[in-house]
Design an enzyme around this catalytic site. Structure first.
Site, PDB file in Angstrom:
ATOM      1  N   ASP A  30      33.968 -17.142 -16.244  1.00 29.38           N
ATOM      2  CA  ASP A  30      34.533 -18.051 -15.308  1.00 29.38           C
ATOM      3  C   ASP A  30      35.431 -19.158 -16.088  1.00 29.38           C
ATOM      4  O   ASP A  30      35.065 -19.330 -17.150  1.00 29.38           O
ATOM      5  CB  ASP A  30      33.426 -18.482 -14.461  1.00 29.38           C
ATOM      6  N   LEU A  31      36.006 -19.887 -15.415  1.00 26.74           N
ATOM      7  CA  LEU A  31      36.835 -21.047 -16.029  1.00 26.74           C
ATOM      8  C   LEU A  31      35.997 -22.411 -15.901  1.00 26.74           C
ATOM      9  O   LEU A  31      35.514 -22.915 -16.895  1.00 26.74           O
ATOM     10  CB  LEU A  31      38.256 -21.105 -15.224  1.00 26.74           C
ATOM     11  N   ASP A  32      36.290 -23.035 -14.469  1.00 27.58           N
ATOM     12  CA  ASP A  32      35.628 -24.344 -14.523  1.00 27.58           C
ATOM     13  C   ASP A  32      34.054 -24.294 -14.695  1.00 27.58           C
ATOM     14  O   ASP A  32      33.415 -23.705 -14.082  1.00 27.58           O
ATOM     15  CB  ASP A  32      36.041 -24.822 -13.051  1.00 27.58           C
ATOM     16  N   THR A  77      36.697 -28.742 -15.416  1.00 25.91           N
ATOM     17  CA  THR A  77      37.544 -29.175 -14.648  1.00 25.91           C
ATOM     18  C   THR A  77      37.002 -29.925 -13.359  1.00 25.91           C
ATOM     19  O   THR A  77      37.749 -30.606 -12.256  1.00 25.91           O
ATOM     20  CB  THR A  77      38.694 -28.088 -14.300  1.00 25.91           C
ATOM     21  N   LYS A 129      31.197 -26.406  -6.503  1.00 26.51           N
ATOM     22  CA  LYS A 129      31.534 -25.627  -7.857  1.00 26.51           C
ATOM     23  C   LYS A 129      31.535 -24.160  -7.549  1.00 26.51           C
ATOM     24  O   LYS A 129      30.881 -23.420  -6.808  1.00 26.51           O
ATOM     25  CB  LYS A 129      30.415 -25.737  -8.766  1.00 26.51           C
ATOM     26  N   SER A 163      38.222 -16.144 -12.113  1.00 22.79           N
ATOM     27  CA  SER A 163      37.976 -17.697 -11.608  1.00 22.79           C
ATOM     28  C   SER A 163      38.401 -17.644  -9.952  1.00 22.79           C
ATOM     29  O   SER A 163      39.258 -16.721  -9.807  1.00 22.79           O
ATOM     30  CB  SER A 163      38.717 -18.614 -12.460  1.00 22.79           C
ATOM     31  N   ALA A 164      37.898 -18.602  -9.079  1.00 21.22           N
ATOM     32  CA  ALA A 164      38.200 -18.918  -7.882  1.00 21.22           C
ATOM     33  C   ALA A 164      39.552 -19.631  -8.136  1.00 21.22           C
ATOM     34  O   ALA A 164      40.312 -19.797  -7.123  1.00 21.22           O
ATOM     35  CB  ALA A 164      37.260 -19.662  -7.033  1.00 21.22           C
ATOM     36  N   LYS A 220      33.625 -15.559  -4.405  1.00 22.12           N
ATOM     37  CA  LYS A 220      32.490 -15.592  -4.600  1.00 22.12           C
ATOM     38  C   LYS A 220      31.343 -15.970  -3.747  1.00 22.12           C
ATOM     39  O   LYS A 220      31.783 -16.925  -3.086  1.00 22.12           O
ATOM     40  CB  LYS A 220      32.124 -16.299  -6.115  1.00 22.12           C
ATOM     41  N   GLU A 245      29.193 -17.581 -16.076  1.00 27.00           N
ATOM     42  CA  GLU A 245      29.252 -18.335 -14.957  1.00 27.00           C
ATOM     43  C   GLU A 245      28.434 -19.598 -14.769  1.00 27.00           C
ATOM     44  O   GLU A 245      27.312 -19.795 -15.376  1.00 27.00           O
ATOM     45  CB  GLU A 245      28.694 -17.412 -13.793  1.00 27.00           C
ATOM     46  N   ASP A 246      28.967 -20.599 -14.210  1.00 29.23           N
ATOM     47  CA  ASP A 246      27.956 -21.714 -14.049  1.00 29.23           C
ATOM     48  C   ASP A 246      27.792 -22.210 -12.611  1.00 29.23           C
ATOM     49  O   ASP A 246      27.139 -23.161 -12.372  1.00 29.23           O
ATOM     50  CB  ASP A 246      28.810 -22.894 -14.446  1.00 29.23           C
TER      51      ASP A 246
HETATM   52  P1  B16 Z   1      41.844 -24.595  -7.347  1.00 31.90           P
HETATM   53  P2  B16 Z   1      35.839 -21.488 -11.109  1.00 31.90           P
HETATM   54  C1  B16 Z   1      36.734 -23.096  -9.111  1.00 31.90           C
HETATM   55  O1  B16 Z   1      37.027 -22.685 -10.411  1.00 31.90           O
HETATM   56  C2  B16 Z   1      35.985 -24.533  -9.097  1.00 31.90           C
HETATM   57  O2  B16 Z   1      34.794 -24.462  -9.562  1.00 31.90           O
HETATM   58  C3  B16 Z   1      36.246 -24.965  -7.688  1.00 31.90           C
HETATM   59  O3  B16 Z   1      35.457 -26.192  -7.559  1.00 31.90           O
HETATM   60  C4  B16 Z   1      37.426 -25.129  -6.956  1.00 31.90           C
HETATM   61  O4  B16 Z   1      37.405 -25.449  -5.721  1.00 31.90           O
HETATM   62  C5  B16 Z   1      38.089 -23.555  -7.039  1.00 31.90           C
HETATM   63  O5  B16 Z   1      38.096 -23.304  -8.400  1.00 31.90           O
HETATM   64  C6  B16 Z   1      39.308 -23.539  -6.750  1.00 31.90           C
HETATM   65  O6  B16 Z   1      40.233 -24.072  -7.493  1.00 31.90           O
HETATM   66  O7  B16 Z   1      42.065 -25.677  -6.411  1.00 31.90           O
HETATM   67  O8  B16 Z   1      42.358 -24.769  -8.653  1.00 31.90           O
HETATM   68  O9  B16 Z   1      42.478 -23.096  -6.568  1.00 31.90           O
HETATM   69  O10 B16 Z   1      34.697 -22.343 -11.383  1.00 31.90           O
HETATM   70  O11 B16 Z   1      35.745 -20.229 -10.307  1.00 31.90           O
HETATM   71  O12 B16 Z   1      36.642 -21.266 -12.468  1.00 31.90           O
HETATM   72 MG    MG Z   2      32.775 -22.245 -12.395  1.00 30.70          MG
END
Ligand code: B16
Ligand code: MG
Length: 214
Positions: free
Chosen positions: A8-10, A16, A44, A113-114, A144, A168-169
């Site tokens: 996962d990224l964030d 972030t 998150k 990642s989302a 997810k 994953e976090d």
């Molecule tokens: P964006 P992850 C997610 O990243 C974030 O945790 C979540 O807070 C955010 O809304 C989502 O990405 C979408 O991000 O606005 O940049 O498309 O944890 O899945 O890496």
């Molecule tokens: Mg995350």
């Protein structure tokens, strides 16, 4: 060793969440209500669209489709400004150690990642070259805890889903990994991520021997 590793990224590679928070807070304040760090925890791993729906529920605000679309764009413009100067110093501890170990052992690596901003963030922190494939908010239709993002990552790596490991976090992310029948590793608070098969506070607690034995 398992054959594919999905990150996962964030909250796993970079933090972030603090920048997402600043951008959502700015929008909430503009709309006339407060948005706290505690409330940001709900965001998150959640898609941008769903985050805005939750934000409007928090502020008890209705929105026309046009307003909704405008606020989604505004939030992202602000977010991009906040992450503009991100660099390698924002990589979470020992992430490069694990990526380097996997790379040296020719283990395929994916991002799952989302976020729709995943690729530019990996470029900014200079980690993009480690990834064999990137699956993010631009490639999936189901968020997810649906396993789509991780199943697509496994497919693109050419690895069976049950031969994959996911870091994953977010609770929804652990649920997605479990639904994909992958090994789920929670990064963060083990009380929150209790559905994960393994739990670590961060990558400093993960040894290369642990990875080898998976
Ligand atoms: P964006 P992850 C997610 O990243 C974030 O945790 C979540 O807070 C955010 O809304 C989502 O990405 C979408 O991000 O606005 O940049 O498309 O944890 O899945 O890496
Ligand atoms: Mg995350």
């Amino acid at each position: 060793m398992k054959k594919g590793f999905i990150f996962d990224l964030d909250g796993v590679i970079v933090d972030t969440a603090k920048y997402h928070y600043l951008a959502w807070k700015k929008l909430a304040n503009h709309l006339g209500f407060e948005f706290t760090k505690e409330q940001n925890e709900l965001f998150k791993g959640v898609s941008r669209k769903r985050c805005l729906e939750i934000l409007l529920e928090i502020g008890k605000r209705e929105a026309t489709q046009e307003e909704f679309d405008t606020w989604m764009v505004e939030k992202n413009v602000d977010y991009l400004e906040f992450i503009e100067n991100m660099d390698e110093s924002e990589i979470l501890p020992d992430v490069p150690k694990i990526l380097e170990f996997l790379k040296n052992n020719n283990i395929p690596i994916a991002l799952g990642s989302a976020s729709k901003n995943a690729q530019p963030i990996l470029e900014k922190v200079n980690l993009l070259h480690y990834f064999d494939t990137i699956v993010d908010g631009n490639n999936v239709t189901k968020a997810k805890p649906d396993p789509e993002v991780f199943l697509l990552a496994a497919k693109q790596l050419g690895v069976d889903a049950n031969d994959c490991v996911v870091f994953e976090d977010a609770v929804a992310g652990i649920q997605a990994a479990n639904a994909a029948k992958m090994i789920s590793i929670g990064i963060g608070d083990k009380n929150v991520l209790s559905e994960a098969q393994f739990n670590f506070k961060d990558f400093t607690e993960i040894s290369t021997d642990f990875i080898k034995n998976l």
